[in-house]
Scaffold this motif. Structure first.
Motif, PDB file in Angstrom:
ATOM      1  N   GLN A   1       0.846  -1.184   0.000  1.00 35.96           N
ATOM      2  CA  GLN A   1       0.000   0.000   0.000  1.00 35.96           C
ATOM      3  C   GLN A   1       0.882   1.235   0.000  1.00 35.96           C
ATOM      4  O   GLN A   1       1.628   1.476   0.961  1.00 35.96           O
TER       5      GLN A   1
ATOM      6  N   ASP B   1      -2.788  -3.240  -2.601  1.00 34.88           N
ATOM      7  CA  ASP B   1      -2.786  -4.010  -3.837  1.00 34.88           C
ATOM      8  C   ASP B   1      -2.061  -5.332  -3.695  1.00 34.88           C
ATOM      9  O   ASP B   1      -1.078  -5.446  -2.939  1.00 34.88           O
TER      10      ASP B   1
ATOM     11  N   THR C   1       1.715  -9.972  -9.496  1.00 34.29           N
ATOM     12  CA  THR C   1       1.171  -8.906 -10.293  1.00 34.29           C
ATOM     13  C   THR C   1       2.171  -8.578 -11.397  1.00 34.29           C
ATOM     14  O   THR C   1       3.385  -8.784 -11.239  1.00 34.29           O
TER      15      THR C   1
END
Length: 128
Positions: A39, A46, A61
């Motif tokens: 964050q 995320d 990610t």
């Protein structure tokens, strides 16, 4: 009392490396999926990476693929995040998370609300 305690954060120059650790106590996570989230100031928390308890599959990610590696040592009830080639945009508080669904064999979750246990976070700052 279940606790996840992160360590290893700090200040590093762009291109440098850090290794985050997340030590769990009060409950075994050997049959739980584990994740790392981050964050940045003023932004939402995320997904960064996750690791399956069942076969060790890993998920990332897109922005960290090829640079970060998640791993776990079930005997030590510990999860790691090796971060290489760090960029200023990686600056954030990093959180370790544990999925409370022991033995879950469904999809590894990328969503914040799928995780039941959270650490207090560790600050990672990457200078340019």
């Amino acid at each position: 009392q279940v606790q996840l305690v992160e360590s290893g954060g700090g200040l590093v120059q762009a291109g440098g490396s850090l290794r985050l650790s997340c030590a769990a106590s009060g409950r075994t996570f050997s049959r739980s999926n584990m994740g790392w989230f981050r964050q940045a100031p003023g932004k939402e928390r995320d997904f960064v990476a996750a690791i399956s308890w069942s076969d060790g599959s890993t998920y990332y990610t897109d922005s960290v693929k090829g640079r970060f590696t998640i791993s776990r040592d079930s005997a030590k009830n510990t999860v790691y995040l090796q971060m290489n080639s760090l960029k200023p945009e990686d600056t954030a508080v990093y959180y370790c998370a544990g999925d409370g669904r022991s033995g879950w064999i469904g999809r590894v979750a990328f969503e914040v609300n799928a995780y039941d246990y959270w650490g207090q976070g560790t600050q990672v700052t990457v200078s340019s």
